[in-house]
Write a protein that holds these residues in place. Structure first.
Motif, PDB file in Angstrom:
ATOM      1  N   SER A 242     162.647  85.864  77.566  1.00 37.70           N
ATOM      2  CA  SER A 242     161.301  85.787  76.993  1.00 37.70           C
ATOM      3  C   SER A 242     161.341  86.272  75.546  1.00 37.70           C
ATOM      4  N   GLY A 243     160.279  85.969  74.804  1.00 40.38           N
ATOM      5  CA  GLY A 243     160.142  86.488  73.458  1.00 40.38           C
ATOM      6  C   GLY A 243     160.834  85.704  72.368  1.00 40.38           C
ATOM      7  N   ALA A 244     161.411  84.525  72.690  1.00 45.21           N
ATOM      8  CA  ALA A 244     162.109  83.762  71.660  1.00 45.21           C
ATOM      9  C   ALA A 244     161.149  83.245  70.592  1.00 45.21           C
ATOM     10  N   GLY A 245     159.931  82.894  70.988  1.00 48.88           N
ATOM     11  CA  GLY A 245     158.957  82.411  70.018  1.00 48.88           C
ATOM     12  C   GLY A 245     158.579  83.494  69.025  1.00 48.88           C
ATOM     13  N   SER A 246     158.334  84.707  69.525  1.00 50.68           N
ATOM     14  CA  SER A 246     158.006  85.823  68.642  1.00 50.68           C
ATOM     15  C   SER A 246     159.190  86.181  67.755  1.00 50.68           C
ATOM     16  N   GLN A 247     160.384  86.095  68.319  1.00 48.05           N
ATOM     17  CA  GLN A 247     161.583  86.370  67.527  1.00 48.05           C
ATOM     18  C   GLN A 247     161.746  85.331  66.417  1.00 48.05           C
ATOM     19  N   ALA A 248     161.433  84.077  66.722  1.00 50.45           N
ATOM     20  CA  ALA A 248     161.523  83.021  65.711  1.00 50.45           C
ATOM     21  C   ALA A 248     160.558  83.293  64.563  1.00 50.45           C
ATOM     22  N   PHE A 249     159.357  83.772  64.892  1.00 44.22           N
ATOM     23  CA  PHE A 249     158.392  84.148  63.849  1.00 44.22           C
ATOM     24  C   PHE A 249     158.979  85.227  62.951  1.00 44.22           C
ATOM     25  N   GLY A 250     159.550  86.279  63.566  1.00 44.22           N
ATOM     26  CA  GLY A 250     160.099  87.383  62.800  1.00 44.22           C
ATOM     27  C   GLY A 250     161.270  86.966  61.921  1.00 44.22           C
ATOM     28  N   VAL A 251     162.151  86.123  62.467  1.00 37.48           N
ATOM     29  CA  VAL A 251     163.306  85.665  61.695  1.00 37.48           C
ATOM     30  C   VAL A 251     162.847  84.815  60.509  1.00 37.48           C
ATOM     31  N   ALA A 278     166.833  76.528  67.338  1.00 33.39           N
ATOM     32  CA  ALA A 278     167.365  77.637  68.122  1.00 33.39           C
ATOM     33  C   ALA A 278     166.361  78.086  69.180  1.00 33.39           C
ATOM     34  N   ALA A 279     165.071  78.147  68.818  1.00 33.58           N
ATOM     35  CA  ALA A 279     164.048  78.570  69.774  1.00 33.58           C
ATOM     36  C   ALA A 279     163.904  77.573  70.915  1.00 33.58           C
ATOM     37  N   VAL A 280     163.900  76.291  70.580  1.00 28.70           N
ATOM     38  CA  VAL A 280     163.779  75.259  71.618  1.00 28.70           C
ATOM     39  C   VAL A 280     164.980  75.282  72.556  1.00 28.70           C
ATOM     40  N   ALA A 287     156.283  72.630  70.091  1.00 29.43           N
ATOM     41  CA  ALA A 287     155.029  72.830  69.355  1.00 29.43           C
ATOM     42  C   ALA A 287     154.803  74.309  69.053  1.00 29.43           C
ATOM     43  N   TYR A 288     155.082  75.156  70.045  1.00 24.88           N
ATOM     44  CA  TYR A 288     154.910  76.596  69.833  1.00 24.88           C
ATOM     45  C   TYR A 288     155.926  77.113  68.825  1.00 24.88           C
ATOM     46  N   ALA A 289     157.180  76.655  68.952  1.00 22.43           N
ATOM     47  CA  ALA A 289     158.228  77.108  68.041  1.00 22.43           C
ATOM     48  C   ALA A 289     157.879  76.758  66.596  1.00 22.43           C
ATOM     49  N   ARG A 290     157.394  75.535  66.392  1.00 19.16           N
ATOM     50  CA  ARG A 290     157.039  75.114  65.031  1.00 19.16           C
ATOM     51  C   ARG A 290     155.874  75.946  64.489  1.00 19.16           C
ATOM     52  N   ARG A 291     154.913  76.257  65.346  1.00 14.20           N
ATOM     53  CA  ARG A 291     153.770  77.053  64.913  1.00 14.20           C
ATOM     54  C   ARG A 291     154.215  78.467  64.536  1.00 14.20           C
ATOM     55  N   ALA A 292     155.092  79.058  65.360  1.00 13.07           N
ATOM     56  CA  ALA A 292     155.573  80.409  65.095  1.00 13.07           C
ATOM     57  C   ALA A 292     156.374  80.467  63.798  1.00 13.07           C
ATOM     58  N   VAL A 293     157.245  79.503  63.595  1.00 13.44           N
ATOM     59  CA  VAL A 293     158.078  79.487  62.389  1.00 13.44           C
ATOM     60  C   VAL A 293     157.222  79.233  61.146  1.00 13.44           C
ATOM     61  N   ALA A 294     156.288  78.304  61.234  1.00 11.28           N
ATOM     62  CA  ALA A 294     155.403  78.026  60.095  1.00 11.28           C
ATOM     63  C   ALA A 294     154.604  79.266  59.724  1.00 11.28           C
ATOM     64  N   ASN A 295     154.109  80.001  60.727  1.00  9.48           N
ATOM     65  CA  ASN A 295     153.364  81.229  60.453  1.00  9.48           C
ATOM     66  C   ASN A 295     154.259  82.281  59.808  1.00  9.48           C
TER      67      ASN A 295
END
Length: 305
Positions: A242-251, A278-280, A287-295
């Motif tokens: 779990s938490g890969a989406g949040s980690q992608a945002f942070g990276v 990497a997140a996918v 869709a979530y991964a792209r949103r997290a990275v864009a943010n």
């Protein structure tokens, strides 16, 4: 409207007649919906008719209801800017018992980041864009222009108060109020799904690897950028449970911040694509991964600005 009004508070914060009504009226005149708080700094309980939301709830609550009770029932949903309601005979005894004034941030188009202790304040100063700050008993309220969903415990000692929440009025605070940033919105993002144990939630997007051809204005060496990127991708891929989406945002936020001093272009879009891939790969929906990275990329830009 914003709670910019500098209400004149007598010693102890109360009006000479023991009422918080003057402060409430000043806030309401500035367009800030207000409500009284009783002992314990919580809203007054519902009347008998509204007990347990038997009346159906206020029309402006999450589930619209038929309640038209003149009393301050239903907590934050009772907040109002109507001076006739605030000074009505039904509200008069409540103001006499009130110990504080609260307001509905979302109703005023605001978001309050409630920092409950010194550690949370230090974290905010390192993580979030500066904005108006109001001192509280143990920490600070950071107020931003813009409303969003409320959420508690988004970080140790940090709550988000905006829609469907109330915040205690503790004065106008200091500093210039900033627009609600992506960094605050990202605090309440939830993973759209848990990682799939067999396979992934969506197919891998086409990878567009970063190289010097897309970063002609970057002041860093290719080795420096690739080393940092690979370390970041490893952090995302390690989140297999779990938490890969949040980690992608942070990276994304961290890597983009390294380029705020470059004349550009630096190929951040290509870096973002690699983080998304990497997140996918560990089960985050694309869709979530792209949103997290864009943010994450956007937040780095906001902090630089």
């Amino acid at each position: 409207m914003t709670p910019d009004c500098k209400t004149r508070r007598p010693a102890g914060g109360n009006h000479p007649d023991g009422s918080h009504l003057p402060n409430a009226l000043a806030l309401a005149a500035a367009g800030v919906p207000v409500l009284p708080l009783r002992a314990g700094k919580v809203p007054f309980g519902n009347c008998r008719t509204c007990k347990a939301n038997a009346c159906g709830g206020r029309p402006n609550m999450k589930a619209a209801g038929p309640c038209r009770c003149p009393a301050p029932c239903h907590a934050w949903a009772a907040a109002t800017t109507d001076p006739h309601v605030l000074t009505s005979p039904v509200w008069a005894p409540v103001w006499r018992e009130a110990v504080a004034v609260a307001y509905h941030p979302g109703g005023a188009g605001l978001t309050v980041v409630d920092l409950d202790n010194a550690a949370a304040v230090a974290w905010a100063r390192e993580t979030l864009p500066a904005t108006r700050a109001v001192l509280t008993t143990r920490g600070e309220h950071w107020i931003y222009r813009g409303a969003m969903p409320s959420s508690n415990a988004v970080h140790p000692g940090v709550d988000i108060k905006s829609l469907a929440q109330y915040a205690r009025w503790l004065g106008p605070g200091t500093g210039r109020m900033a627009a609600l940033p992506a960094a605050v919105r990202a605090l309440v993002m939830k993973e759209d799904t848990t990682p799939a144990r067999r396979g992934v939630a969506s197919s891998l997007p086409t990878r567009a690897p970063w190289d010097r051809t897309v970063a002609t204005g970057c002041r860093h060496t290719e080795r420096y950028v690739r080393t940092g990127l690979e370390r970041g991708l490893a952090l995302v891929r390690a989140r297999t449970e779990s938490g890969a989406g949040s980690q992608a945002f942070g990276v994304a936020r961290f890597l983009a911040a390294q380029h705020t001093g470059c004349p550009g272009p630096c190929g951040l879009a290509a870096i973002g694509e690699e983080i998304v891939t990497a997140a996918v790969s560990v089960g985050v929906p694309e869709a979530y991964a792209r949103r997290a990275v864009a943010n994450g990329l956007e937040t780095a830009g906001e902090r630089a600005a």
